[in-house]
Design a protein around this motif. Structure first.
Motif, PDB file in Angstrom:
ATOM      1  N   GLY A 267      -4.580  -6.184   0.289  1.00 43.24           N
ATOM      2  CA  GLY A 267      -3.235  -5.783   0.694  1.00 43.24           C
ATOM      3  C   GLY A 267      -3.168  -4.516   1.518  1.00 43.24           C
ATOM      4  N   ILE A 268      -3.793  -3.456   1.031  1.00 41.98           N
ATOM      5  CA  ILE A 268      -3.685  -2.187   1.737  1.00 41.98           C
ATOM      6  C   ILE A 268      -4.384  -2.261   3.083  1.00 41.98           C
ATOM      7  CG2 ILE A 268      -5.685  -1.207   0.532  1.00 41.98           C
ATOM      8  CD1 ILE A 268      -2.531   0.654   1.795  1.00 41.98           C
ATOM      9  N   GLU A 269      -5.513  -2.972   3.155  1.00 42.92           N
ATOM     10  CA  GLU A 269      -6.207  -3.120   4.441  1.00 42.92           C
ATOM     11  C   GLU A 269      -5.367  -3.930   5.425  1.00 42.92           C
ATOM     12  OE1 GLU A 269     -10.097  -4.735   3.916  1.00 42.92           O
ATOM     13  OE2 GLU A 269     -10.815  -3.045   2.708  1.00 42.92           O
ATOM     14  N   PHE A 270      -4.698  -4.953   4.912  1.00 44.42           N
ATOM     15  CA  PHE A 270      -3.846  -5.795   5.756  1.00 44.42           C
ATOM     16  C   PHE A 270      -2.722  -4.977   6.387  1.00 44.42           C
ATOM     17  CE2 PHE A 270       0.065  -8.466   5.814  1.00 44.42           C
ATOM     18  CZ  PHE A 270      -0.287  -9.322   6.843  1.00 44.42           C
ATOM     19  N   LEU A 271      -2.035  -4.187   5.568  1.00 42.10           N
ATOM     20  CA  LEU A 271      -0.902  -3.414   6.071  1.00 42.10           C
ATOM     21  C   LEU A 271      -1.342  -2.239   6.936  1.00 42.10           C
ATOM     22  CD1 LEU A 271       1.289  -3.631   2.890  1.00 42.10           C
ATOM     23  CD2 LEU A 271       1.863  -4.556   5.121  1.00 42.10           C
ATOM     24  N   LEU A 272      -2.453  -1.606   6.579  1.00 44.89           N
ATOM     25  CA  LEU A 272      -2.972  -0.526   7.416  1.00 44.89           C
ATOM     26  C   LEU A 272      -3.359  -1.059   8.791  1.00 44.89           C
ATOM     27  CD1 LEU A 272      -5.205   1.374   4.826  1.00 44.89           C
ATOM     28  CD2 LEU A 272      -3.068   2.191   5.821  1.00 44.89           C
ATOM     29  N   GLY A 273      -3.869  -2.285   8.799  1.00 40.00           N
ATOM     30  CA  GLY A 273      -4.211  -2.917  10.063  1.00 40.00           C
ATOM     31  C   GLY A 273      -2.986  -3.179  10.916  1.00 40.00           C
ATOM     32  N   LEU A 274      -1.902  -3.673  10.287  1.00 41.24           N
ATOM     33  CA  LEU A 274      -0.658  -3.897  11.026  1.00 41.24           C
ATOM     34  C   LEU A 274      -0.150  -2.603  11.653  1.00 41.24           C
ATOM     35  CD1 LEU A 274       1.520  -6.276   8.784  1.00 41.24           C
ATOM     36  CD2 LEU A 274       0.171  -6.873  10.797  1.00 41.24           C
ATOM     37  N   ALA A 275      -0.330  -1.501  10.915  1.00 34.42           N
ATOM     38  CA  ALA A 275       0.168  -0.202  11.384  1.00 34.42           C
ATOM     39  C   ALA A 275      -0.821   0.521  12.292  1.00 34.42           C
ATOM     40  CB  ALA A 275       0.495   0.684  10.180  1.00 34.42           C
ATOM     41  N   LYS A 276      -2.008  -0.099  12.505  1.00 35.46           N
ATOM     42  CA  LYS A 276      -3.045   0.489  13.366  1.00 35.46           C
ATOM     43  C   LYS A 276      -3.520   1.850  12.863  1.00 35.46           C
ATOM     44  CE  LYS A 276      -1.671  -1.982  17.575  1.00 35.46           C
ATOM     45  NZ  LYS A 276      -0.828  -2.962  16.868  1.00 35.46           N
ATOM     46  N   ILE A 277      -3.549   2.024  11.541  1.00 30.21           N
ATOM     47  CA  ILE A 277      -4.033   3.282  10.957  1.00 30.21           C
ATOM     48  C   ILE A 277      -5.523   3.503  11.212  1.00 30.21           C
ATOM     49  CG2 ILE A 277      -4.353   4.578   8.807  1.00 30.21           C
ATOM     50  CD1 ILE A 277      -1.462   4.485   9.771  1.00 30.21           C
TER      51      ILE A 277
END
Length: 375
Positions: A267-277
């Protein structure tokens, strides 16, 4: 000083947005010229849709479905028609947030409503469906979800069973008909929980008590999950109960993989990826990452959002500070988790109700004192 904020909500006290705002206020009081960036996070559970909506172009779709007790409700999900992707937060139909404290009991709840949301998304043309897991009121192994999509579950007499937690033990046959519409759809279970389906680290023993189950209920629920796994292995030739993440959301993680061949996504990797962190961390030097949630405890080691943030901090050699309402973990576990430090914001002299109702103020003051002492 450059600081990146990636906190979760403080459940029952402050939303992730409120936590971010409080952290910014406290840091700015201590270090006025600090360069602060924030990311609205979710581990796939509560707040998943809010987090996704910040980083993708999607429309909200509202549809009729059912709550965990089977009562009609209206819930929403996100749909990106251009790339035919849907984003579903299971808690919107099958979450504890939909029940009063007296209504909560995973013996009687179902993920059927989540299945209805999935069915509607497919009818809208989605061929990639991301299901955020967490905040569930259920322990049905995903059977309710599967029934909504066309699976049938019958007892020894051939009678169709109600797909709730206490009835898993009665399943004797599984029928899969009229599922052709899902063959071309890719499913993703978005989640940061690593628990297996059953056993002492499984869905029932670790999570069912907070959903309203008694000790006796927990034993029965776990036995039901063991039985479900046995029937699935015999009749569907699938044996994934011990796969990491199967126990997420009362076993919905298991159900998605078993009945829909879902792929597990961190989950956290998925959302961080969406946000380009990750790209941000490669381009800019960040001095601190601050994360947090209502309670840091042993379950944090099982893959919650904080662990994902800590792993990212390790990768980029950035110290991670955890802020929480309650710190229920010893120093050895804390450092084994990889946190640089942790702040417990609650005031021991105050009541639980006071600490929860004043969470933003306490977060602001705690982080102010932390960075002031460093100045």
């Amino acid at each position: 000083m450059k600081i990146l904020l990636i906190p979760d909500k403080f459940k029952g006290s402050a939303s992730a947005k409120e936590v971010v705002a409080a952290l910014i206020k406290g840091i700015k009081r201590a270090v006025p010229h600090a360069n602060i960036k924030s990311f609205l996070a979710s581990d796939g559970g509560d707040g998943f849709l809010d987090a996704v909506f910040n980083y993708i172009d999607a429309e909200e779709v509202k549809t009729k479905t059912f709550d965990p007790l089977g009562r009609p409700i209206t819930a929403s999900y996100l749909l990106n028609k251009e790339n035919k992707s849907a984003y579903i937060e299971m808690a919107k139909a099958s979450g504890m947030e939909l029940l009063t404290a007296d209504e909560r009991n995973p013996m009687d709840t179902t993920t059927f409503g989540t299945g209805v949301l999935i069915k509607n998304a497919v009818s809208q043309g989605a061929n990639k469906i991301y299901v955020g897991l967490g905040g569930s009121a259920t322990n049905d192994g995903g059977v309710g979800m599967a029934k909504a999509l066309g699976y049938g579950f019958k007892d020894h007499s051939g009678e169709t069973i109600d797909p709730i937690g206490k009835n898993l033990i009665n399943i004797q046959s599984i029928e899969s008909k009229s599922l052709e519409r899902y063959l071309g759809v890719s499913f993703y279970a978005v989640n940061d929980v690593q628990n297996p389906l059953y056993g002492k680290q499984g869905a029932a023993y670790v999570y069912a008590k907070q959903k309203g189950a008694s000790d006796a209920d927990i034993e029965d629920l776990d036995a039901g999950l063991v039985h479900l796994s046995k029937i699935v292995k015999e009749q569907l030739n699938k044996d994934i109960a011990h796969v990491s993440g199967a126990g997420a959301a009362g076993g919905l993680g298991y159900g998605l993989k078993t009945f829909l061949n879902a792929e597990y996504v961190v989950g956290i990797e998925f959302l961080l990826g969406l946000a380009k962190i990750p790209q941000l961390l490669k381009k800019q030097k960040i001095d601190y990452i601050i994360t947090g949630e209502g309670k840091i405890d042993g379950q944090t080691l099982n893959g919650k959002l904080i662990k994902g943030v800590v792993d990212m901090g390790k990768q980029h050699k950035i110290p991670v500070l955890g802020v929480c309402g309650k710190l229920d973990i010893d120093k050895k576990e804390l450092f084994s988790l990889g946190l640089h430090d942790a702040l417990e914001i609650s005031e021991a002299s105050k009541s639980l109700n006071y600490n929860m109702s004043h969470a933003p103020e306490l977060i602001e003051n705690a982080i102010y004192m932390y960075f002031q002492d460093m100045a």
